[in-house]
Write a protein that holds these residues in place. Sequence first.
Motif, mmCIF file in Angstrom:
data_model
loop_
_atom_site.group_PDB
_atom_site.id
_atom_site.type_symbol
_atom_site.label_atom_id
_atom_site.label_comp_id
_atom_site.label_asym_id
_atom_site.label_seq_id
_atom_site.Cartn_x
_atom_site.Cartn_y
_atom_site.Cartn_z
ATOM 1 N N SER A 1 -6.577 -0.842 -0.771
ATOM 2 C CA SER A 1 -6.017 0.369 -0.173
ATOM 3 C C SER A 1 -7.080 1.404 0.188
ATOM 4 O O SER A 1 -7.728 1.979 -0.693
ATOM 5 C CB SER A 1 -5.008 1.002 -1.131
ATOM 6 O OG SER A 1 -4.741 2.347 -0.745
ATOM 7 N N GLY B 1 -9.574 -2.694 -8.641
ATOM 8 C CA GLY B 1 -8.956 -1.381 -8.582
ATOM 9 C C GLY B 1 -10.004 -0.279 -8.627
ATOM 10 O O GLY B 1 -11.208 -0.546 -8.678
ATOM 11 N N ARG C 1 -13.420 -2.116 0.223
ATOM 12 C CA ARG C 1 -12.074 -2.636 0.487
ATOM 13 C C ARG C 1 -12.128 -4.146 0.372
ATOM 14 O O ARG C 1 -13.033 -4.792 0.894
ATOM 15 C CB ARG C 1 -11.587 -2.234 1.874
ATOM 16 C CG ARG C 1 -11.077 -0.801 1.928
ATOM 17 C CD ARG C 1 -10.299 -0.554 3.182
ATOM 18 N NE ARG C 1 -9.052 -1.293 3.219
ATOM 19 C CZ ARG C 1 -8.416 -1.611 4.355
ATOM 20 N NH1 ARG C 1 -8.968 -1.287 5.518
ATOM 21 N NH2 ARG C 1 -7.266 -2.247 4.322
ATOM 22 N N TRP D 1 -8.180 -8.854 -4.124
ATOM 23 C CA TRP D 1 -8.472 -9.477 -5.422
ATOM 24 C C TRP D 1 -8.301 -11.004 -5.367
ATOM 25 O O TRP D 1 -8.962 -11.731 -6.094
ATOM 26 C CB TRP D 1 -7.545 -8.933 -6.500
ATOM 27 C CG TRP D 1 -7.649 -7.470 -6.775
ATOM 28 C CD1 TRP D 1 -8.659 -6.625 -6.411
ATOM 29 C CD2 TRP D 1 -6.703 -6.674 -7.474
ATOM 30 N NE1 TRP D 1 -8.392 -5.351 -6.855
ATOM 31 C CE2 TRP D 1 -7.197 -5.356 -7.510
ATOM 32 C CE3 TRP D 1 -5.475 -6.953 -8.090
ATOM 33 C CZ2 TRP D 1 -6.510 -4.312 -8.134
ATOM 34 C CZ3 TRP D 1 -4.788 -5.910 -8.710
ATOM 35 C CH2 TRP D 1 -5.308 -4.612 -8.724
ATOM 36 N N TRP E 1 1.465 2.126 -3.576
ATOM 37 C CA TRP E 1 0.322 2.740 -4.250
ATOM 38 C C TRP E 1 0.015 4.103 -3.658
ATOM 39 O O TRP E 1 -0.410 5.012 -4.354
ATOM 40 C CB TRP E 1 -0.885 1.801 -4.187
ATOM 41 C CG TRP E 1 -0.613 0.539 -4.920
ATOM 42 C CD1 TRP E 1 -0.531 -0.718 -4.411
ATOM 43 C CD2 TRP E 1 -0.296 0.427 -6.312
ATOM 44 N NE1 TRP E 1 -0.198 -1.610 -5.395
ATOM 45 C CE2 TRP E 1 -0.038 -0.936 -6.572
ATOM 46 C CE3 TRP E 1 -0.208 1.348 -7.348
ATOM 47 C CZ2 TRP E 1 0.307 -1.405 -7.836
ATOM 48 C CZ3 TRP E 1 0.140 0.878 -8.606
ATOM 49 C CH2 TRP E 1 0.388 -0.487 -8.842
ATOM 50 N N TRP F 1 -10.750 7.048 -6.137
ATOM 51 C CA TRP F 1 -12.124 6.664 -6.490
ATOM 52 C C TRP F 1 -12.987 7.917 -6.581
ATOM 53 O O TRP F 1 -12.919 8.784 -5.695
ATOM 54 C CB TRP F 1 -12.665 5.698 -5.437
ATOM 55 C CG TRP F 1 -14.109 5.301 -5.629
ATOM 56 C CD1 TRP F 1 -15.146 5.563 -4.797
ATOM 57 C CD2 TRP F 1 -14.656 4.565 -6.739
ATOM 58 N NE1 TRP F 1 -16.310 5.032 -5.299
ATOM 59 C CE2 TRP F 1 -16.043 4.432 -6.492
ATOM 60 C CE3 TRP F 1 -14.105 4.024 -7.904
ATOM 61 C CZ2 TRP F 1 -16.887 3.760 -7.387
ATOM 62 C CZ3 TRP F 1 -14.954 3.357 -8.783
ATOM 63 C CH2 TRP F 1 -16.320 3.223 -8.523
ATOM 64 N N THR G 1 0.839 -1.213 0.000
ATOM 65 C CA THR G 1 0.000 0.000 0.000
ATOM 66 C C THR G 1 0.867 1.253 0.000
ATOM 67 O O THR G 1 0.489 2.267 -0.576
ATOM 68 C CB THR G 1 -0.936 0.000 1.232
ATOM 69 O OG1 THR G 1 -0.186 -0.426 2.370
ATOM 70 C CG2 THR G 1 -2.083 -0.963 1.027
ATOM 71 N N ASP H 1 -10.695 -2.643 -3.936
ATOM 72 C CA ASP H 1 -9.287 -2.256 -3.779
ATOM 73 C C ASP H 1 -8.895 -2.449 -2.316
ATOM 74 O O ASP H 1 -9.689 -2.195 -1.420
ATOM 75 C CB ASP H 1 -9.092 -0.795 -4.187
ATOM 76 C CG ASP H 1 -7.623 -0.484 -4.481
ATOM 77 O OD1 ASP H 1 -7.308 -0.198 -5.638
ATOM 78 O OD2 ASP H 1 -6.803 -0.573 -3.542
ATOM 79 N N CYS I 1 -4.036 -5.025 -14.118
ATOM 80 C CA CYS I 1 -3.905 -5.748 -12.851
ATOM 81 C C CYS I 1 -2.924 -6.903 -12.891
ATOM 82 O O CYS I 1 -2.230 -7.169 -11.910
ATOM 83 C CB CYS I 1 -5.276 -6.248 -12.406
ATOM 84 S SG CYS I 1 -6.448 -4.917 -12.238
#
Length: 269
Positions: free
Chosen positions: A62, A44, A81, A84, A5, A70, A2, A60, A102
């Motif tokens: 994060s 995502g 949250r 995946w 990102w 977003w 995280t 996602d 991804c």
Amino acid sequence: MTDHWNAIRKHWELLGPPLRPPAQVVEAYNRELDLAGSHVVMLGVTPELAGLGASLTAVDESRDMIAGIWPGDTERRKAVRGDWFDLPFPDASVEALIGDGCLSVIGAADLRRKLLASIARALKADGRAGIRLYALPEMRDEPRDVRELAMAGGVSTFHDLKWRVAMTAIGDAPDHTIPVAGILEQFDRIFPDRAELSARTGWEMPVIGTIDVYKNSPAIYSFAPVSALIEEAKAFFDDVRVASTGNYGLAERCPLLVLRSARSQRQIG
Ligand SMILES: C[S@@+](CC[C@H](N)C(=O)[O-])C[C@H]1O[C@@H](n2cnc3c(N)ncnc32)[C@H](O)[C@@H]1O
């Protein structure tokens, strides 16, 4: 991851195609997956894709990416949250799933397979998924050729260049992986004088500087050839194909991997 990102979130506005999907890509998702009447799950929080489908749920891990990138929840879309690799949906319950880049941001082949298995588990039997790829070309570029092309103004954006440089640094790495720190090192080798690159291309120094987010980042990206990704996907889907996402810079290396007929857990074994 995280932190990686989070750092990228801070300069998101400086990012552009092919990393951020241009309008052609949005159209391609719609064209290839016929999303208009469906509830879509998105891997995502890609703002450009948030308008797809009759309704959409973005997943996602994060909190910061959801808060910072977003475009906000509405009656027809929301971000949750989630992981995946363990999608927050029952088996065979998802009509349509999309994900932009991804398969390149999660690391090696075992994680790519894990993500494909996670998608296959969640998709309905007649469900479909589309993942935009960042794929290594069959014919590799030489670093000096990438330099010449960029200095001659032949590369569309700095982010197009970043991926071309990354793809010259893969070498024979297993699973076509590369630590993002290695992308920065290769870039600094090929373009030691950033001011010269900026002068020759018109790319602003803050945009070129976005690559420095890779310094000291533990993230590992992968750029596998389309042929390898199709083979990996065939272990989880009976219907696997790729489709063009347009003609923007580097689009030929960013096709849409279209997946249908998820194989059941029993079949996958
Ligand atoms: C470059 S984006 C790729 C996805 C898409 N292009 C986007 O714009 O969100 C990376 C995003 O994926 C998220 N991410 C990476 N691995 C994840 C995982 N295993 N589960 C959930 N989110 C993940 C990160 O938090 C980050 O927001």
